[in-house]
Each structure stands twice: as C-alpha cells, then as structure tokens.
Design a protein around this motif. Sequence first.
Motif, PDB file in Angstrom:
ATOM      1  N   UNK A  97       0.821  -1.215   0.000  1.00 36.02           N
ATOM      2  CA  UNK A  97       0.000   0.000   0.000  1.00 36.02           C
ATOM      3  C   UNK A  97       0.852   1.261   0.000  1.00 36.02           C
ATOM      4  N   UNK A  98       1.884   1.291   0.843  1.00 37.70           N
ATOM      5  CA  UNK A  98       2.690   2.507   0.954  1.00 37.70           C
ATOM      6  C   UNK A  98       3.425   2.814  -0.339  1.00 37.70           C
ATOM      7  N   UNK A  99       3.908   1.781  -1.009  1.00 42.33           N
ATOM      8  CA  UNK A  99       4.692   2.004  -2.219  1.00 42.33           C
ATOM      9  C   UNK A  99       3.836   1.957  -3.488  1.00 42.33           C
ATOM     10  N   UNK A 100       2.532   2.052  -3.323  1.00 43.29           N
ATOM     11  CA  UNK A 100       1.595   2.164  -4.452  1.00 43.29           C
ATOM     12  C   UNK A 100       1.777   1.042  -5.468  1.00 43.29           C
ATOM     13  N   UNK A 101       1.902  -0.170  -4.977  1.00 42.58           N
ATOM     14  CA  UNK A 101       1.995  -1.343  -5.843  1.00 42.58           C
ATOM     15  C   UNK A 101       0.581  -1.891  -6.029  1.00 42.58           C
ATOM     16  N   UNK A 102       0.129  -2.052  -7.266  1.00 44.90           N
ATOM     17  CA  UNK A 102      -1.242  -2.518  -7.484  1.00 44.90           C
ATOM     18  C   UNK A 102      -1.466  -3.920  -6.913  1.00 44.90           C
ATOM     19  N   UNK A 103      -2.516  -4.074  -6.123  1.00 48.12           N
ATOM     20  CA  UNK A 103      -2.847  -5.391  -5.571  1.00 48.12           C
ATOM     21  C   UNK A 103      -4.272  -5.353  -5.041  1.00 48.12           C
ATOM     22  N   UNK A 104      -4.799  -6.515  -4.803  1.00 46.15           N
ATOM     23  CA  UNK A 104      -6.056  -6.651  -4.082  1.00 46.15           C
ATOM     24  C   UNK A 104      -5.826  -7.622  -2.934  1.00 46.15           C
ATOM     25  N   UNK A 105      -6.686  -7.558  -1.933  1.00 46.38           N
ATOM     26  CA  UNK A 105      -6.517  -8.469  -0.815  1.00 46.38           C
ATOM     27  C   UNK A 105      -7.792  -9.257  -0.565  1.00 46.38           C
ATOM     28  N   UNK A 106      -7.628 -10.332   0.174  1.00 40.06           N
ATOM     29  CA  UNK A 106      -8.759 -11.173   0.559  1.00 40.06           C
ATOM     30  C   UNK A 106      -8.517 -11.640   1.987  1.00 40.06           C
ATOM     31  N   UNK A 149       7.774 -12.534   0.644  1.00 42.77           N
ATOM     32  CA  UNK A 149       6.893 -11.655  -0.138  1.00 42.77           C
ATOM     33  C   UNK A 149       7.554 -10.292  -0.333  1.00 42.77           C
ATOM     34  N   UNK A 150       8.094  -9.744   0.748  1.00 46.47           N
ATOM     35  CA  UNK A 150       8.741  -8.428   0.647  1.00 46.47           C
ATOM     36  C   UNK A 150       9.917  -8.471  -0.316  1.00 46.47           C
ATOM     37  N   UNK A 151      10.748  -9.506  -0.229  1.00 47.92           N
ATOM     38  CA  UNK A 151      11.905  -9.588  -1.118  1.00 47.92           C
ATOM     39  C   UNK A 151      11.480  -9.761  -2.575  1.00 47.92           C
ATOM     40  N   UNK A 152      10.378 -10.462  -2.812  1.00 52.80           N
ATOM     41  CA  UNK A 152       9.861 -10.578  -4.174  1.00 52.80           C
ATOM     42  C   UNK A 152       9.453  -9.207  -4.698  1.00 52.80           C
ATOM     43  N   UNK A 153       8.810  -8.415  -3.849  1.00 56.96           N
ATOM     44  CA  UNK A 153       8.404  -7.070  -4.262  1.00 56.96           C
ATOM     45  C   UNK A 153       9.614  -6.180  -4.518  1.00 56.96           C
ATOM     46  N   UNK A 154      10.663  -6.342  -3.737  1.00 58.33           N
ATOM     47  CA  UNK A 154      11.909  -5.586  -3.948  1.00 58.33           C
ATOM     48  C   UNK A 154      12.480  -5.909  -5.331  1.00 58.33           C
ATOM     49  N   UNK A 155      12.500  -7.196  -5.682  1.00 61.99           N
ATOM     50  CA  UNK A 155      13.026  -7.604  -6.988  1.00 61.99           C
ATOM     51  C   UNK A 155      12.114  -7.158  -8.130  1.00 61.99           C
ATOM     52  N   UNK A 161      10.049  -4.556  -8.124  1.00 65.76           N
ATOM     53  CA  UNK A 161       9.979  -3.099  -8.230  1.00 65.76           C
ATOM     54  C   UNK A 161      11.276  -2.471  -7.707  1.00 65.76           C
ATOM     55  N   UNK A 162      12.375  -2.645  -8.439  1.00 70.70           N
ATOM     56  CA  UNK A 162      13.669  -2.133  -7.962  1.00 70.70           C
ATOM     57  C   UNK A 162      13.733  -0.613  -7.869  1.00 70.70           C
ATOM     58  N   UNK A 163      12.818   0.070  -8.545  1.00 74.94           N
ATOM     59  CA  UNK A 163      12.808   1.534  -8.510  1.00 74.94           C
ATOM     60  C   UNK A 163      12.165   2.084  -7.241  1.00 74.94           C
ATOM     61  N   UNK A 164      11.494   1.245  -6.487  1.00 76.51           N
ATOM     62  CA  UNK A 164      10.845   1.693  -5.256  1.00 76.51           C
ATOM     63  C   UNK A 164      11.785   1.432  -4.079  1.00 76.51           C
ATOM     64  N   UNK A 165      11.878   2.390  -3.184  1.00 76.12           N
ATOM     65  CA  UNK A 165      12.845   2.318  -2.084  1.00 76.12           C
ATOM     66  C   UNK A 165      12.293   1.488  -0.929  1.00 76.12           C
ATOM     67  N   UNK A 166      12.019   0.208  -1.218  1.00 74.84           N
ATOM     68  CA  UNK A 166      11.452  -0.668  -0.196  1.00 74.84           C
ATOM     69  C   UNK A 166      12.480  -0.945   0.900  1.00 74.84           C
ATOM     70  N   UNK A 167      13.730  -1.102   0.527  1.00 71.41           N
ATOM     71  CA  UNK A 167      14.846  -1.128   1.468  1.00 71.41           C
ATOM     72  C   UNK A 167      15.643   0.160   1.302  1.00 71.41           C
TER      73      UNK A 167
END
Length: 226
Positions: A23-32, A70-76, A78-84
Amino acid sequence: MMKLLIGNRNYSTWSLRPWLVLAHFDIPFEDEVLQLAGEGWRETLAARSPTGKVPVLIDGDLVIPETIAIIEYLVDLYPDKAIWPADLRQRAMARAASAEMHSAFQSLRSHAPMNLRAAHPGKVNIDTVGKDLHRLETLLGGLLTQSGGPFLFGEFTAADAMFAPVATRIRTYALPVSDLLNAYVEAIYSLPAFQQWLALALREPWVVDDDEIDVMQGRVKPGTLA
C-alpha cells in the motif's frame, strides 16, 4: 493483478507487514481476508495457503507464503521503489533488524497480542516482556538516533513494516517505552497506509479469542466477546 491473502486485520501481524509495503509504495494489488477463527477456518487456510498460514501473495501462477519472502519478491519486482534503504550498509542493517523481528521478541508476541480495536493499559505484566522492551529500546532507539527519524532509516522502508505491529502493541497495552519510541509509534500510526489498514480493522465484526488478552488471562470466557 497480484492478490494478498491476509488474516483478520485486527489481529494478524504478519498480514499487516507486506500489506503496508504494497500500500505505501503504491503497488497494485487486491486483498482477501481469510478468517483466523470460526468453523472450518483451518481447513480453509490449508486449502488456500501452502503453509496453512497467512499472508500469501499470489501473482499469476506464483504463490509465495511468508512475509519476508513476499517483501523480497516485491523488492526484486519493483527495484525503482525504495522498499529497502538505498545505502548498502543501511540496507544490511534494515534486513538484520527485520530478520530479528521475524525470529525474536517471543515474550512480547505471547503476552501482548496485536489488537487494534482494544485499549488494555496495565494488563500486561511488564516483567514478562521487560527483556523484549529493553531490546527494542536498544535496536530501534539506536536506528532512530542514527537516522534522525521519523522512521528507522529516515523514510519508511520494509523494516518499519516489520516493526509496525510492535508499535500497535506499545499503544494498545500502554507499554513503558522511551519518548523516542513513543514518537516512532506516532509515526507508524500517522502513515496513510497504516491508517487505511486501521480503519478497515476497526470495522471488522470478528473476534479471535486466542488473541484477546481478557480471554487469555481468564477474565472473560471464550466465545462471550462481541
């Protein structure tokens, strides 16, 4: 679009962590939401999750359990987002702190479960969580002092997502921490993504007795909380 399977927002610490990153890094997703109590809830989780636990990220035919994975997958992805943090040394420190959160602080987890709807000052025996609180002061206090805040590495990163549930515990149970850590709690609560999660959690009707301190400590019988 990616889907994140999560548990009840009021209680599910591990679900909150990757959700905040998304949510913070504006990555498109839906939740359940998959229930963590009630008839057949374990069977439902087992049918949807490889581990029988949440969270789980689904991206096409790829199914990823476990928060840090999950977080590391998102880092890979979206490398342009400063997740780390961008700096190599700070990134290593952020990962180390996150790994420690993943494996430690067992007393705090056991005696002060996340409960966003509740306010339970004085109900946690500080002696049972004192060692964990001291480590939080050393670890988080040190990082906040180095960065100058408001987050552990200045700007919000995955490390803050990992410690967000700790911030909620400090507030819910009015745990005695330094002004520095109290300011960090306020920073987490002020984060727009966290406010989104909190608003949804407060509207949930479900109760998980195993995460209610009044049930855990015998003041209220299981199944009687509204």
